[in-house]
Scaffold this motif. Structure first.
Motif, PDB file in Angstrom:
ATOM      1  N   VAL A  78       4.379   1.813  -4.381  1.00 20.70           N
ATOM      2  CA  VAL A  78       2.914   1.920  -4.476  1.00 20.70           C
ATOM      3  C   VAL A  78       2.519   1.447  -5.866  1.00 20.70           C
ATOM      4  CG1 VAL A  78       0.977   3.473  -4.028  1.00 20.70           C
ATOM      5  CG2 VAL A  78       3.284   4.148  -3.340  1.00 20.70           C
ATOM      6  N   ALA A  95      -2.421   5.806  -3.245  1.00 22.04           N
ATOM      7  CA  ALA A  95      -1.434   6.458  -2.367  1.00 22.04           C
ATOM      8  C   ALA A  95      -2.128   7.140  -1.184  1.00 22.04           C
ATOM      9  CB  ALA A  95      -0.628   7.479  -3.158  1.00 22.04           C
ATOM     10  N   ASP A 100       2.383   7.014   1.649  1.00 22.34           N
ATOM     11  CA  ASP A 100       3.017   6.833   0.345  1.00 22.34           C
ATOM     12  C   ASP A 100       3.548   8.135  -0.231  1.00 22.34           C
ATOM     13  OD1 ASP A 100       2.320   4.000   0.058  1.00 22.34           O
ATOM     14  OD2 ASP A 100       0.258   4.731  -0.020  1.00 22.34           O
TER      15      ASP A 100
END
Ligand code: IPD
Ligand code: CA
Length: 263
Positions: free
Chosen positions: A150, A156, A205
């Protein structure tokens, strides 16, 4: 030995998933009882699925221990203990939302070595062996899972879940409300095992949850870790009090954010 354990998990998991898919009626599934709170439900199919898994696994390895969500623990005489959730995502199963999974892990001397998760609703399969990687399985064959990085924490996508206990979920809701403005967005799909596999597959994420039981965490946690995800908790150990997980590109920042938000 771990290959043999995974083969047993896969074979039992596939049989159990077929059973659950075939037993599910159209519409709502009847709830047979409740557990930690009136919202923590169980169906006759959860219980029958666990019995099926227990008999398939212990037929293959009669000396092993077995811990499942719905039945009494069996203390084995070998080094191996199976940690099983017959349906992770029971509320989704009851309502017909397509996120419910069979989750099977094998621990050797207390260390989870093998994990297998299948989303019963769409037959997506995930597996891992400790130290050897994580895989998803398609008609064309297995594909190795490598979680993508990420670029920044604000981007995220975070999966989470809530306890069935009202006092705990009140606190969790407040912590999630503090986190929401600081990340891309929040998802709550209702199966911790699939959330962790989703992290491995790049569908999320990061992930944070409190109140997970060993059968919610064991298989998915290994699959996430083997795909390169950092999985942590209080003093670095994921457990019932806290599970937090993220790609290492943002894990340190994410774990700080989890603490700052009051999880
Ligand atoms: C639940 C699911 C849910 C999580 C709960 C678990 P169950 O398991 O994994 O996502 O938020 O903490 O209890 O009850 O469906 O097996
Ligand atoms: Ca369950």
């Amino acid at each position: 030995m771990n290959e043999e354990l995974l083969e047993i998990a896969r074979s039992a998991g596939r049989r159990a998933a077929l059973y659950v898919a075939g037993a599910r009626p159209h519409g709502r599934v009847d709830v047979s009882s409740t557990k930690s709170s009136p919202t923590d439900v169980v169906t006759a199919i959860d219980e029958a699925c666990e019995q099926l898994l227990r008999s398939l696994i212990l037929r293959a390895r009669p000396d092993d221990g077995f811990v499942g969500e719905e039945g009494d623990d069996i203390l084995g005489s070998s080094d191996v203990e199976w940690i099983v959730d017959p349906i992770d995502g029971t509320v989704n199963f009851v309502y017909g939302l397509p996120f419910y999974a069979v989750s099977i892990a094998a621990a050797v001397n207390g260390e989870v070595e093998v994990g297998y998760v299948m989303n019963i609703a769409n037959a997506d399969e995930f597996s891992a062996i400790r130290g050897q990687g994580a895989w998803t399985h398609t008609d064309e064959g297995p594909i190795r899972l490598v979680a993508p990085p990420v670029d920044r924490l604000e981007h995220a996508l975070v999966a989470t879940g809530f306890s069935y206990v009202t006092a705990t979920r009140t606190k969790q809701a407040a912590a999630v409300a503090r986190m929401l403005p600081q990340v891309r967005d929040i998802r709550r799909t209702g199966s911790a095992a699939l959330d962790l596999c989703g992290l491995a597959a790049g569908s999320y994420d990061a992930y944070v949850e409190q109140g997970l039981k060993p059968w919610d965490l064991a298989a998915g946690g290994l699959i996430a870790r083997e795909a390169g995800i950092a999985v942590s908790g209080i003093d670095g150990i994921p457990g019932e009090r806290l599970v937090m997980a993220a790609h290492p590109s943002v894990s340190r920042e994410f774990f700080d954010l989890v603490n700052a938000c009051g999880f």
